[in-house]
Design an enzyme around this catalytic site. Structure first.
Site, PDB file in Angstrom:
ATOM      1  N   ASP A  39      19.602  27.968 -30.622  1.00 52.38           N
ATOM      2  CA  ASP A  39      20.123  27.309 -29.432  1.00 52.38           C
ATOM      3  C   ASP A  39      21.483  26.600 -29.600  1.00 52.38           C
ATOM      4  O   ASP A  39      21.099  25.334 -30.181  1.00 52.38           O
ATOM      5  CB  ASP A  39      18.928  26.798 -28.445  1.00 52.38           C
ATOM      6  CG  ASP A  39      19.707  26.061 -27.202  1.00 52.38           C
ATOM      7  OD1 ASP A  39      20.887  26.395 -26.820  1.00 52.38           O
ATOM      8  OD2 ASP A  39      19.076  24.873 -26.697  1.00 52.38           O
ATOM      9  N   LEU A  41      23.147  24.424 -27.953  1.00 52.38           N
ATOM     10  CA  LEU A  41      23.115  23.523 -27.066  1.00 52.38           C
ATOM     11  C   LEU A  41      22.524  22.265 -28.074  1.00 52.38           C
ATOM     12  O   LEU A  41      22.884  21.147 -27.969  1.00 52.38           O
ATOM     13  CB  LEU A  41      22.836  23.390 -25.588  1.00 52.38           C
ATOM     14  CG  LEU A  41      22.928  22.200 -24.716  1.00 52.38           C
ATOM     15  CD1 LEU A  41      24.201  21.782 -25.000  1.00 52.38           C
ATOM     16  CD2 LEU A  41      22.211  22.491 -23.464  1.00 52.38           C
ATOM     17  N   VAL A  62      14.567  33.325 -36.608  1.00 53.55           N
ATOM     18  CA  VAL A  62      13.531  33.473 -37.862  1.00 53.55           C
ATOM     19  C   VAL A  62      13.280  35.002 -37.709  1.00 53.55           C
ATOM     20  O   VAL A  62      12.711  35.616 -38.878  1.00 53.55           O
ATOM     21  CB  VAL A  62      12.423  32.724 -37.930  1.00 53.55           C
ATOM     22  CG1 VAL A  62      12.781  31.387 -38.301  1.00 53.55           C
ATOM     23  CG2 VAL A  62      11.533  32.592 -36.596  1.00 53.55           C
ATOM     24  N   LYS A 127      -4.776  24.353 -33.920  1.00 52.58           N
ATOM     25  CA  LYS A 127      -5.268  25.576 -32.901  1.00 52.58           C
ATOM     26  C   LYS A 127      -5.278  26.945 -33.777  1.00 52.58           C
ATOM     27  O   LYS A 127      -5.783  27.769 -33.520  1.00 52.58           O
ATOM     28  CB  LYS A 127      -4.116  25.733 -31.840  1.00 52.58           C
ATOM     29  CG  LYS A 127      -4.391  24.541 -31.051  1.00 52.58           C
ATOM     30  CD  LYS A 127      -3.381  24.812 -29.549  1.00 52.58           C
ATOM     31  CE  LYS A 127      -3.820  23.298 -28.681  1.00 52.58           C
ATOM     32  NZ  LYS A 127      -3.470  22.178 -29.519  1.00 52.58           N
TER      33      LYS A 127
HETATM   34  N1  LIG Z   1       3.982  19.522 -31.487  1.00 55.44           N
HETATM   35  C1  LIG Z   1       2.851  19.459 -31.831  1.00 55.44           C
HETATM   36  O1  LIG Z   1       1.684  18.708 -31.234  1.00 55.44           O
HETATM   37  C2  LIG Z   1       2.423  20.257 -33.219  1.00 55.44           C
HETATM   38  C3  LIG Z   1       1.120  20.028 -33.376  1.00 55.44           C
HETATM   39  C4  LIG Z   1       0.941  20.760 -34.736  1.00 55.44           C
HETATM   40  C5  LIG Z   1       1.750  21.535 -35.393  1.00 55.44           C
HETATM   41  N2  LIG Z   1       3.023  21.858 -34.670  1.00 55.44           N
HETATM   42  C6  LIG Z   1       3.755  22.684 -35.576  1.00 55.44           C
HETATM   43  O2  LIG Z   1       4.944  21.744 -35.802  1.00 55.44           O
HETATM   44  C7  LIG Z   1       5.999  22.698 -35.806  1.00 55.44           C
HETATM   45  C8  LIG Z   1       7.403  22.047 -35.205  1.00 55.44           C
HETATM   46  O3  LIG Z   1       6.945  21.557 -33.779  1.00 55.44           O
HETATM   47  P1  LIG Z   1       7.756  20.878 -33.013  1.00 55.44           P
HETATM   48  O4  LIG Z   1       6.866  20.049 -32.116  1.00 55.44           O
HETATM   49  O5  LIG Z   1       8.748  20.454 -33.557  1.00 55.44           O
HETATM   50  O6  LIG Z   1       8.365  22.019 -31.815  1.00 55.44           O
HETATM   51  P2  LIG Z   1       9.450  22.232 -30.936  1.00 55.44           P
HETATM   52  O7  LIG Z   1       9.870  20.637 -30.781  1.00 55.44           O
HETATM   53  O8  LIG Z   1       8.996  22.743 -29.979  1.00 55.44           O
HETATM   54  O9  LIG Z   1      10.836  22.661 -31.829  1.00 55.44           O
HETATM   55  C9  LIG Z   1      10.561  24.116 -32.275  1.00 55.44           C
HETATM   56  C10 LIG Z   1      11.913  24.425 -32.857  1.00 55.44           C
HETATM   57  O10 LIG Z   1      11.917  25.806 -33.166  1.00 55.44           O
HETATM   58  C11 LIG Z   1      12.977  26.213 -32.765  1.00 55.44           C
HETATM   59  N3  LIG Z   1      12.880  27.887 -32.628  1.00 55.44           N
HETATM   60  C12 LIG Z   1      12.017  28.550 -31.750  1.00 55.44           C
HETATM   61  N4  LIG Z   1      11.954  29.747 -32.010  1.00 55.44           N
HETATM   62  C13 LIG Z   1      12.731  30.048 -32.858  1.00 55.44           C
HETATM   63  C14 LIG Z   1      13.152  31.212 -33.573  1.00 55.44           C
HETATM   64  N5  LIG Z   1      12.816  32.542 -33.185  1.00 55.44           N
HETATM   65  N6  LIG Z   1      14.177  31.219 -34.522  1.00 55.44           N
HETATM   66  C15 LIG Z   1      14.497  29.974 -35.172  1.00 55.44           C
HETATM   67  N7  LIG Z   1      14.158  28.832 -34.552  1.00 55.44           N
HETATM   68  C16 LIG Z   1      13.535  29.054 -33.515  1.00 55.44           C
HETATM   69  C17 LIG Z   1      13.467  25.510 -31.779  1.00 55.44           C
HETATM   70  O11 LIG Z   1      15.027  25.693 -31.573  1.00 55.44           O
HETATM   71  P3  LIG Z   1      15.533  26.914 -30.638  1.00 55.44           P
HETATM   72  O12 LIG Z   1      14.983  27.188 -29.443  1.00 55.44           O
HETATM   73  O13 LIG Z   1      17.008  26.429 -30.522  1.00 55.44           O
HETATM   74  O14 LIG Z   1      15.698  28.123 -31.693  1.00 55.44           O
HETATM   75  C18 LIG Z   1      13.324  24.181 -32.012  1.00 55.44           C
HETATM   76  O15 LIG Z   1      14.252  23.784 -33.062  1.00 55.44           O
HETATM   77  C19 LIG Z   1       5.921  24.141 -35.161  1.00 55.44           C
HETATM   78  O16 LIG Z   1       5.549  25.090 -36.210  1.00 55.44           O
HETATM   79  C20 LIG Z   1       4.320  23.870 -34.484  1.00 55.44           C
HETATM   80  O17 LIG Z   1       3.371  24.923 -34.563  1.00 55.44           O
HETATM   81  C21 LIG Z   1       3.297  21.267 -33.726  1.00 55.44           C
END
Ligand SMILES: NC(=O)c1ccc[n+]([C@@H]2O[C@H](COP(=O)([O-])OP(=O)(O)OC[C@H]3O[C@@H](n4cnc5c(N)ncnc54)[C@H](OP(=O)(O)O)[C@@H]3O)[C@@H](O)[C@H]2O)c1
Length: 332
Positions: A39, A41, A62, A127
């Site tokens: 994205d 933005l 990705v 999860k």
């Molecule tokens: N948040 C939690 O509580 C938590 C807990 C355990 C593990 N995790 C893991 O930690 C990681 C990061 O989490 P987060 O909290 O930072 O998530 P987030 O804030 O939702 O960020 C997700 C990121 O992935 C990008 N993204 C999504 N689909 C994409 C695609 N097809 N290609 C390229 N980029 C893509 C999004 O940007 P765009 O939409 O612009 O592409 C965004 O930059 C994830 O793998 C999640 O499973 C999170």
């Protein structure tokens, strides 16, 4: 470790990515930090705050392996954080979640091997342990791909490891901002799915530090699990609203009462260190002779007991209401 290195973060505009970049910029002098996400933005907004000369912003998905191969050229370290992570959205759009979380993971692996990246860490979630929803199942498949990738990368190729942790306090779409919004709207009793529900609890700073440290620890093939506290959701309600009043709304589809990070079935592969566990691979890498009981930081671990399970409801460390209140202040 990151001085004068090129680092790429898939999903770099997300909650984790931004905190990770802040940490790198405050503690190291990287040559290049590449943000890879879809994205424009979110990237534009991130650029307003993170405009150091080493920052690069790449639009890319990705799901697009060619674009990843181009973006990862000359990169030393990759953090794979991009994911679709909302449980209900994954249930409703399963194939979209599979395309991003599983096919995307394999694309990242392939692009890292083509470019002979040094080390790669993929972020996983509690999860993914004994999953009951599609999001967890796709992250488990991704974990398996990253562990097995050490087999196809060859003796001198990239090392791949996984970091698995629980709910991140205050991250996008999580319970703390949700409760905060309801309280701001004047909601009297916060919704709770089940009075006994527990969760693992980690701050974003702790998650980032754990990932950074594991770049130094990793030999390839480990699933690193930090030792972190648990919380009772009803304690969180009390800490945030000032009263122990809540509406029970029932467990949602795909939700567990408790989370697990090291399943009992993996106990025979699991090693306990001072501040973390390692789930060692269930497969042997034919050209890498790795002793997972000692890591690259020279820390030593011991096997866990036979029936050991790292379970949010049986965690010896729970945060009290007062501790949660303090944490809530910090993360506001
Ligand atoms: N948040 C939690 O509580 C938590 C807990 C355990 C593990 N995790 C893991 O930690 C990681 C990061 O989490 P987060 O909290 O930072 O998530 P987030 O804030 O939702 O960020 C997700 C990121 O992935 C990008 N993204 C999504 N689909 C994409 C695609 N097809 N290609 C390229 N980029 C893509 C999004 O940007 P765009 O939409 O612009 O592409 C965004 O930059 C994830 O793998 C999640 O499973 C999170």
């Amino acid at each position: 470790m990151f001085n004068n290195k090129n680092i790429l973060i898939t999903g770099g505009t997300g909650s984790f990515g931004k905190k990770f970049v802040s940490y790198l910029l405050s503690n190291y002098s990287p040559k290049k930090i590449i943000i890879y996400s879809r994205d424009e933005l979110k990237q534009f907004e991130m650029q307003q705050h993170y405009d150091a000369g080493c920052m690069r912003y790449f639009i890319g998905d990705v799901r697009d392996k060619d674009r990843l191969i181009t973006a990862i050229k000359d990169v030393d370290y990759v953090v794979h954080a991009a994911a679709l992570k909302q449980v209900p959205a994954a249930e409703y759009n399963p194939n979209e979640c599979i395309k991003t979380n599983i096919n995307g993971a394999q694309n990242v692996i392939d692009a890292c091997i083509v470019n002979n990246v040094s080390r790669v860490i993929a972020l996983s979630t509690d999860k993914a342990a004994n999953p009951v929803n599609l999001y967890g199942a796709t992250k488990l498949a991704s974990d398996k791909l990253f562990v097995a990738a050490n087999n196809i990368s060859g003796a001198s190729g990239p090392r791949f490891s996984v970091v698995r942790y629980g709910n991140v306090v205050g991250s996008r779409g999580s319970v703390v901002p949700f409760y905060r919004k309801l309280l701001a709207e004047g909601r009297q009793a916060l919704p709770v799915t089940h009075p006994e529900m527990t969760r693992f609890w980690i701050t974003l700073d702790e998650g980032v530090k754990f990932v950074v440290d594991n770049f130094s620890r990793m030999q390839g093939g480990e699933i690193f699990v930090p030792k972190i506290p648990s919380i009772r959701i009803v304690d969180l309600v009390e800490a945030m609203s000032g009263k122990r009043e809540f509406d029970i709304i029932g467990i949602r589809p795909g939700e567990k009462l408790h989370e697990v990070m090291v399943p009992e079935e993996m106990a025979h592969h699991s090693i306990e260190f001072d501040n973390h566990f390692v789930i060692a691979p269930a497969i042997t890498f034919f050209d890498k002779n790795v002793d997972y009981f000692k890591n690259r930081l020279d820390e030593s671990g011991n096997s866990v007991e036979d029936k050991f399970e790292y379970h949010s409801g049986k965690n010896p460390h729970f945060l009290s209401v007062d501790e949660l209140r303090e944490l809530d202040k910090i993360t506001l």
